[in-house]
Design an enzyme around this catalytic site. Structure first.
Site, PDB file in Angstrom:
ATOM      1  N   LYS A 143       3.536  -6.539  -3.979  1.00 60.08           N
ATOM      2  CA  LYS A 143       2.797  -7.487  -4.823  1.00 60.08           C
ATOM      3  C   LYS A 143       1.350  -7.672  -4.369  1.00 60.08           C
ATOM      4  CE  LYS A 143       5.930 -10.756  -4.206  1.00 60.08           C
ATOM      5  NZ  LYS A 143       7.084 -10.016  -3.682  1.00 60.08           N
ATOM      6  N   THR A 144       1.152  -7.896  -3.075  1.00 59.91           N
ATOM      7  CA  THR A 144      -0.198  -8.171  -2.591  1.00 59.91           C
ATOM      8  C   THR A 144      -1.099  -6.952  -2.758  1.00 59.91           C
ATOM      9  OG1 THR A 144       0.608  -9.806  -1.000  1.00 59.91           O
ATOM     10  CG2 THR A 144      -1.553  -8.857  -0.582  1.00 59.91           C
ATOM     11  N   GLU A 181      -0.133 -13.269  -7.825  1.00 62.59           N
ATOM     12  CA  GLU A 181       1.182 -12.762  -7.452  1.00 62.59           C
ATOM     13  C   GLU A 181       2.249 -13.700  -7.986  1.00 62.59           C
ATOM     14  OE1 GLU A 181       1.806 -11.722  -3.363  1.00 62.59           O
ATOM     15  OE2 GLU A 181      -0.309 -11.267  -3.082  1.00 62.59           O
TER      16      GLU A 181
END
Length: 467
Positions: free
Chosen positions: A122-123, A166
């Site tokens: 995600k990051t 996110e």
């Protein structure tokens, strides 16, 4: 859904304001003219920055922090009812919402909101999308779960209607978001202290997918098992990405030099542009494809997307180069799930090195217990494994599992010469000082050292570099 009125700024108090996401939301509200106060257990560079921006910061958390004039209280999942500040807010009858509820309410003020979900990546993917949006002059507001040099931290406050964040599945917090554009990178077992099983996790992601606006787009990994079940009945457009030709977006003509990949992006079988990445690892090709797919859905041209991706050099704690110690390259990585560990070790193997030494700190007892065999399997792909005590996070030591259990399984793999096992030795230490002393003794020129985990294991590499 909770609503917050940007045209009527009020006083918002954050319990746990120093958290990576909470601090970002506080900064957005400060920019919008809200009065912001908050508490944390200890001061940090994050709380110092918020104080400079005008927030009232109090340390530590205490019932005394609850003063008159507060209109809304925001708290994280780490704050429990027995927290004295939380209890004081309850006793005062203040309106209280979770961090996720506030984030969802803020997103409603942006016509082009984007949420990036998935068990892994995600990051990194949010960082890639950020670079693309910046290259396209979209002036986005961004909330990212790590420090990102391109925006000078974990938050960027823009002036447009584009909002990127996110979306974490833990405690189903992302169910509070209703974006126009959604990304599901992958769906695997994790957070088993909350979810019952993989079916429960799939049901959670399916619910998240249904929150996509009808006039929006959901981008989902084609490698997600039976992904069609998660998107069935959706009115939004569904787009897939992956390594195979069956996906709407897939790579071809992949070449790797020095660990860095160059590939052609195929859009439904047609080559559209070439992408060159500055970050290592095959998993980053799929992260780039997800970023490509969602920004194409937003109307950004392929060449601009490729330019943005070429600028991406990584985010904090994601295979981050920290420096050199006695001729050994020191990296740090947030990997705490077997799939992430395997991807990071595979990426490290693409770089020139003599020995790959991984210092791993398991994160939570429940995750350690759930993936004990898997941790041993993926970690044994390193040459030397150093294990630290489990980082408990929100848990108590009641699960009967410890890092020694991983060591026992790795030692067995070494003795049995198990398939994929490259480890020559494995060591386990109770304290960081012991682990650091061991690394000082064995490190030499040409080694590649990685500190790995979602806790505070990064301190070991930083201590080595400080010597």
């Amino acid at each position: 859904m909770f609503n917050i009125d940007f045209s009527k700024p009020c006083h918002v108090h954050f319990i746990g304001i120093g958290g990576i996401s909470m601090s970002g939301l506080a900064e957005i509200l400060l920019d919008r003219g809200f009065t912001v106060s908050g508490s944390d257990n200890n001061p940090s560079p994050v709380t110092q920055r918020l104080s400079q921006l005008g927030a009232g910061i109090m340390c530590p958390q205490s019932a005394d922090n609850v003063k008159g004039g507060i209109d809304l209280v925001v708290y994280t999942a780490a704050i429990h009812p027995d927290n004295p500040e939380f209890a004081a807010c309850k006793a005062c009858g203040l309106t209280m919402i979770t961090r996720a509820e506030l984030l969802g309410a803020i997103m409603e003020h942006y016509g082009n909101s984007v949420a990036v979900a998935g068990t892994h990546g995600k990051t990194t993917t949010t960082g890639m999308i950020t670079e693309i949006l910046l290259a396209a002059d979209k002036d986005p507001t961004v909330s990212i779960g790590g420090m990102f040099s391109s925006i000078g931290g974990n938050i960027r406050v823009g002036a447009s209607d584009v909002f990127l964040t996110e979306a974490c599945e833990y405690t189903n917090s992302y169910h509070e978001f209703y974006p126009k554009y959604n990304v599901i990178l992958n769906v695997e077992e994790d957070h088993m202290d909350f979810f019952k099983d993989i079916d429960d996790i799939r049901a959670s992601f399916s619910r998240f997918a249904k929150n996509t606006s009808n006039d929006g787009t959901l981008v989902i990994g084609a490698a997600v098992p039976r992904w069609q079940e998660l998107t069935e009945g959706l009115d939004c457009k569904v787009v897939t990405f992956g390594e195979d030709e069956g996906a709407d977006y897939y790579p071809s003509d992949i070449s790797v030099s020095g660990g860095v990949a160059r590939f052609t992006v195929m859009e439904k079988g047609t080559p559209v542009t070439t992408v060159e990445l500055k970050v290592v690892g095959r998993h980053n090709i799929t992260n780039a494809l997800a970023s490509f797919a969602i920004t194409r859905a937003m109307g950004i041209e392929p060449e601009t997307i490729a330019a943005g991706l070429s600028r991406f050099t990584g985010t904090g704690r994601r295979f981050e180069y920290k420096g050199e110690y006695r001729g050994a390259a020191v990296y740090d990585d947030y990997a705490h799930h077997p799939t992430e560990i395997a991807a990071t070790i595979s990426a490290a193997r693409q770089l020139e090195h003599k020995r790959l030494i991984v210092t791993f700190q398991p994160h939570t007892y429940t995750r350690t217990k759930a993936f004990l065999e898997d941790f041993a399997r993926v970690l044994s792909a390193a040459d030397i494994v150093v294990l630290c005590a489990v980082y408990p996070a929100r848990e108590e030591d009641i699960y009967g599992v410890h890092s020694d259990d991983i060591k026992r399984l790795i030692d067995r793999r070494i003795a049995d010469k198990a398939d994929g096992c490259k480890a020559l030795e494995c060591h386990c230490f109770d304290t960081f000082d012991e682990a650091q002393n061991f690394l000082e003794k064995i490190s030499s020129t040409g080694d590649l050292l990685i500190t790995m985990g979602a806790g505070d294991v990064v301190k070991i590499g930083e201590a080595l570099l400080a010597k």
